[in-house]
Enzyme design. Sequence first.
Site, PDB file in Angstrom:
ATOM      1  N   SER A 124       0.829  -1.207   0.000  1.00 14.15           N
ATOM      2  CA  SER A 124       0.000   0.000   0.000  1.00 14.15           C
ATOM      3  C   SER A 124       0.861   1.253   0.000  1.00 14.15           C
ATOM      4  CB  SER A 124      -0.860  -0.021   1.267  1.00 14.15           C
ATOM      5  OG  SER A 124      -1.471   1.225   1.487  1.00 14.15           O
ATOM      6  N   TYR A 149      -2.670  -1.288  10.886  1.00 18.08           N
ATOM      7  CA  TYR A 149      -2.859  -1.795   9.517  1.00 18.08           C
ATOM      8  C   TYR A 149      -1.648  -1.443   8.650  1.00 18.08           C
ATOM      9  CZ  TYR A 149      -4.077  -1.834   4.632  1.00 18.08           C
ATOM     10  OH  TYR A 149      -4.026  -2.045   3.282  1.00 18.08           O
ATOM     11  N   LYS A 153       1.517  -3.826   6.628  1.00 18.08           N
ATOM     12  CA  LYS A 153       1.995  -3.785   5.233  1.00 18.08           C
ATOM     13  C   LYS A 153       3.500  -3.529   5.210  1.00 18.08           C
ATOM     14  CE  LYS A 153      -1.840  -4.683   3.422  1.00 18.08           C
ATOM     15  NZ  LYS A 153      -2.059  -5.943   2.751  1.00 18.08           N
TER      16      LYS A 153
HETATM   17  P1  NAD Z   1     -11.216  -6.800   0.777  1.00 19.65           P
HETATM   18  O1  NAD Z   1     -11.500  -6.791   2.228  1.00 19.65           O
HETATM   19  O2  NAD Z   1     -12.343  -6.558  -0.164  1.00 19.65           O
HETATM   20  O3  NAD Z   1     -10.507  -8.167   0.360  1.00 19.65           O
HETATM   21  C1  NAD Z   1      -9.731  -8.922   1.251  1.00 19.65           C
HETATM   22  C2  NAD Z   1     -10.265 -10.338   1.219  1.00 19.65           C
HETATM   23  O4  NAD Z   1      -9.481 -11.158   2.086  1.00 19.65           O
HETATM   24  C3  NAD Z   1     -11.716 -10.429   1.710  1.00 19.65           C
HETATM   25  O5  NAD Z   1     -12.462 -11.141   0.749  1.00 19.65           O
HETATM   26  C4  NAD Z   1     -11.628 -11.204   3.028  1.00 19.65           C
HETATM   27  O6  NAD Z   1     -12.768 -12.014   3.253  1.00 19.65           O
HETATM   28  C5  NAD Z   1     -10.354 -11.996   2.824  1.00 19.65           C
HETATM   29  N1  NAD Z   1      -9.627 -12.336   4.069  1.00 19.65           N
HETATM   30  C6  NAD Z   1      -9.274 -11.501   5.077  1.00 19.65           C
HETATM   31  N2  NAD Z   1      -8.583 -12.179   6.009  1.00 19.65           N
HETATM   32  C7  NAD Z   1      -8.463 -13.450   5.567  1.00 19.65           C
HETATM   33  C8  NAD Z   1      -7.857 -14.623   6.087  1.00 19.65           C
HETATM   34  N3  NAD Z   1      -7.240 -14.614   7.277  1.00 19.65           N
HETATM   35  N4  NAD Z   1      -7.930 -15.756   5.367  1.00 19.65           N
HETATM   36  C9  NAD Z   1      -8.569 -15.782   4.166  1.00 19.65           C
HETATM   37  N5  NAD Z   1      -9.172 -14.725   3.634  1.00 19.65           N
HETATM   38  C10 NAD Z   1      -9.115 -13.559   4.327  1.00 19.65           C
HETATM   39  O7  NAD Z   1     -10.040  -5.742   0.510  1.00 19.65           O
HETATM   40  P2  NAD Z   1      -9.446  -5.191  -0.851  1.00 19.65           P
HETATM   41  O8  NAD Z   1      -9.745  -3.738  -0.914  1.00 19.65           O
HETATM   42  O9  NAD Z   1      -9.809  -6.081  -1.978  1.00 19.65           O
HETATM   43  O10 NAD Z   1      -7.898  -5.325  -0.530  1.00 19.65           O
HETATM   44  C11 NAD Z   1      -7.138  -6.438  -0.934  1.00 19.65           C
HETATM   45  C12 NAD Z   1      -5.713  -6.288  -0.417  1.00 19.65           C
HETATM   46  O11 NAD Z   1      -5.176  -5.064  -0.912  1.00 19.65           O
HETATM   47  C13 NAD Z   1      -5.624  -6.195   1.108  1.00 19.65           C
HETATM   48  O12 NAD Z   1      -4.462  -6.873   1.531  1.00 19.65           O
HETATM   49  C14 NAD Z   1      -5.507  -4.711   1.358  1.00 19.65           C
HETATM   50  O13 NAD Z   1      -4.830  -4.447   2.555  1.00 19.65           O
HETATM   51  C15 NAD Z   1      -4.685  -4.281   0.157  1.00 19.65           C
HETATM   52  N6  NAD Z   1      -4.851  -2.864  -0.181  1.00 19.65           N
HETATM   53  C16 NAD Z   1      -6.112  -2.347  -0.349  1.00 19.65           C
HETATM   54  C17 NAD Z   1      -6.274  -1.002  -0.641  1.00 19.65           C
HETATM   55  C18 NAD Z   1      -7.645  -0.394  -0.772  1.00 19.65           C
HETATM   56  O14 NAD Z   1      -7.765   0.837  -0.646  1.00 19.65           O
HETATM   57  N7  NAD Z   1      -8.690  -1.157  -1.043  1.00 19.65           N
HETATM   58  C19 NAD Z   1      -5.138  -0.179  -0.800  1.00 19.65           C
HETATM   59  C20 NAD Z   1      -3.871  -0.743  -0.627  1.00 19.65           C
HETATM   60  C21 NAD Z   1      -3.734  -2.095  -0.321  1.00 19.65           C
HETATM   61  C1  WQD Z   2      -9.300   9.807   0.788  1.00 20.07           C
HETATM   62  C2  WQD Z   2      -9.492  11.294   1.071  1.00 20.07           C
HETATM   63  C3  WQD Z   2      -9.929  11.795   3.376  1.00 20.07           C
HETATM   64  C4  WQD Z   2     -13.794   9.753   3.552  1.00 20.07           C
HETATM   65  C5  WQD Z   2      -6.922   4.833   3.211  1.00 20.07           C
HETATM   66  C6  WQD Z   2      -5.900   4.055   4.004  1.00 20.07           C
HETATM   67  C7  WQD Z   2      -4.787   3.580   3.137  1.00 20.07           C
HETATM   68  C8  WQD Z   2      -5.299   2.867   1.877  1.00 20.07           C
HETATM   69  C9  WQD Z   2      -6.454   3.559   1.228  1.00 20.07           C
HETATM   70  C10 WQD Z   2      -5.075   0.500   2.113  1.00 20.07           C
HETATM   71  C11 WQD Z   2      -8.800  11.783   2.338  1.00 20.07           C
HETATM   72  C12 WQD Z   2     -11.124  12.147   2.526  1.00 20.07           C
HETATM   73  C13 WQD Z   2     -12.598  10.274   3.129  1.00 20.07           C
HETATM   74  C14 WQD Z   2     -14.849  10.656   3.891  1.00 20.07           C
HETATM   75  C15 WQD Z   2     -13.417  12.494   3.317  1.00 20.07           C
HETATM   76  N1  WQD Z   2      -5.765   1.560   2.129  1.00 20.07           N
HETATM   77  N2  WQD Z   2     -12.404  11.608   3.019  1.00 20.07           N
HETATM   78  N3  WQD Z   2     -14.613  11.983   3.729  1.00 20.07           N
HETATM   79  O1  WQD Z   2      -6.997   8.128   3.508  1.00 20.07           O
HETATM   80  O2  WQD Z   2      -5.911   7.835   1.247  1.00 20.07           O
HETATM   81  O3  WQD Z   2      -6.259   5.910   2.614  1.00 20.07           O
HETATM   82  O4  WQD Z   2      -7.418   3.963   2.193  1.00 20.07           O
HETATM   83  O5  WQD Z   2      -3.904   0.326   2.126  1.00 20.07           O
HETATM   84  O6  WQD Z   2      -3.989   2.771   3.932  1.00 20.07           O
HETATM   85  O7  WQD Z   2      -5.395   4.904   5.033  1.00 20.07           O
HETATM   86  O8  WQD Z   2      -8.251   6.999   1.580  1.00 20.07           O
HETATM   87  O9  WQD Z   2     -10.594   6.983   0.846  1.00 20.07           O
HETATM   88  O10 WQD Z   2     -10.090   7.031   3.334  1.00 20.07           O
HETATM   89  O11 WQD Z   2      -9.644   9.076   1.966  1.00 20.07           O
HETATM   90  O12 WQD Z   2     -13.267  13.709   3.222  1.00 20.07           O
HETATM   91  O13 WQD Z   2     -15.952  10.245   4.298  1.00 20.07           O
HETATM   92  O14 WQD Z   2     -10.895  11.541   1.276  1.00 20.07           O
HETATM   93  O15 WQD Z   2      -9.744  12.718   4.395  1.00 20.07           O
HETATM   94  O16 WQD Z   2      -8.348  13.081   2.098  1.00 20.07           O
HETATM   95  P1  WQD Z   2      -6.823   7.310   2.289  1.00 20.07           P
HETATM   96  P2  WQD Z   2      -9.730   7.443   1.959  1.00 20.07           P
END
Ligand code: NAD
Ligand code: WQD
Length: 338
Positions: A124, A149, A153
């Site tokens: 991330s 969290y 990562k």
């Molecule tokens: P998500 O929650 O939709 O998907 C994660 C999946 O993993 C879910 O389906 C959940 O049921 C499954 N899961 C969780 N713990 C588990 C376990 N112990 N065993 C088996 N399955 C398990 O999230 P996402 O947005 O699709 O994110 C996927 C990956 O990408 C995550 O590792 C998340 O941290 C990372 N990521 C997401 C974002 C984002 O903003 N969505 C940004 C950066 C990184």
């Molecule tokens: C985006 C912008 C908020 C909600 C988070 C995690 C990061 C990553 C992605 C996984 C910011 C603003 C948001 C709302 C708002 N996940 N906001 N009103 O903060 O970049 O990151 O998700 O790895 O680890 O920290 O994403 O979508 O929460 O926010 O004003 O109701 O929107 O302040 O500026 P962010 P976000």
Amino acid sequence: MAILVTGGAGFIGSHTVVELQQAGEDVVILDNLSNADERVLGRLKAITGKDALFYKGDIRDRKILAEIFEKEKITSVIHFAGLKAVGESVEKPWEYYDNNITGTLTLIDEMRRHGVKNIIFSSSSTVYGDPDAVPVTEESPKKACTNPYGWTKSMLEQILSDVQKADPEWNVVLLRYFNPIGAHKSGTIGENPNGIPNNLMPYITQVAVGKLKELNVFGNDYDTPDGTGVRDYIHVVDLAKGHVCALKKLAPGSGLSVYNLGTGTGYSVLDIVKNFEEATGVKIPYVIKPRRADDIACNYASPARAEKELGWKAENGIREMCEDSWRWQKNNPNGYAD
Ligand code: NAD
Ligand code: WQD
């Protein structure tokens, strides 16, 4: 020969399953459904016409991992499974460290026991903390995270790098995602958060569909052009395609690779509101609220390395991201529930 996709029923995982199958790969999904709905599987089949083999189970469960590696011909693992809610991780640090870190340690131990040493890991942009300069490159310093969290990562990047260094048979790709939004063009799969969304786009779409009254904009006094937070939003289908491109970095001898997956463009919260309104014709009422704890002003990626080395570049702009997020939410106001 198949690819194991942990967390493949989730938001990014499900979109990646589509792209993998459409690229001709066989897919096995392992997901404990803690943040997903099994009904996504039927939707996936409707899109690709192919079955993904589904194992309901946990990455901390050695038995199910061993069963998968013994029965299926797994060549590589794309590892999405994990808990991802920043605020919840502050309340439940043990659960986050156990799920994400113990889970990944168990997964990679079973992988090596079964001679599978190729992994793509979901990292991330959070590992950059509050960056000194934007756009961030893969060489930008990793900084202190502000929540458990984020630390999972950051620590897992270190763990996977150390494992690869000690045993060069491993090929490890760390993908640092920026802010994934959007949904598949079919409008049949998408992000399906439990409860009130924490992230910006699902909050906006729930306001648009009438489930929430108005958007709270967290702070308008940041040092950004309009005072609201700036992020690098990326279409989830582009992100998913990045994983298909990254598979080539699992060739023998590739070693450790790190890539930013973003577009390189930053949009503020108010830019997103305006673009969403223009793309969908739906008005989003909002109120300015105080800054959210530990939020940063601005982060966006340099995606140059991924373009150069993987031949990958995000294709969808902000308009498509808004249109596609909305199509999914409008067609599925209750997610996969009906
Ligand atoms: P998500 O929650 O939709 O998907 C994660 C999946 O993993 C879910 O389906 C959940 O049921 C499954 N899961 C969780 N713990 C588990 C376990 N112990 N065993 C088996 N399955 C398990 O999230 P996402 O947005 O699709 O994110 C996927 C990956 O990408 C995550 O590792 C998340 O941290 C990372 N990521 C997401 C974002 C984002 O903003 N969505 C940004 C950066 C990184
Ligand atoms: C985006 C912008 C908020 C909600 C988070 C995690 C990061 C990553 C992605 C996984 C910011 C603003 C948001 C709302 C708002 N996940 N906001 N009103 O903060 O970049 O990151 O998700 O790895 O680890 O920290 O994403 O979508 O929460 O926010 O004003 O109701 O929107 O302040 O500026 P962010 P976000």
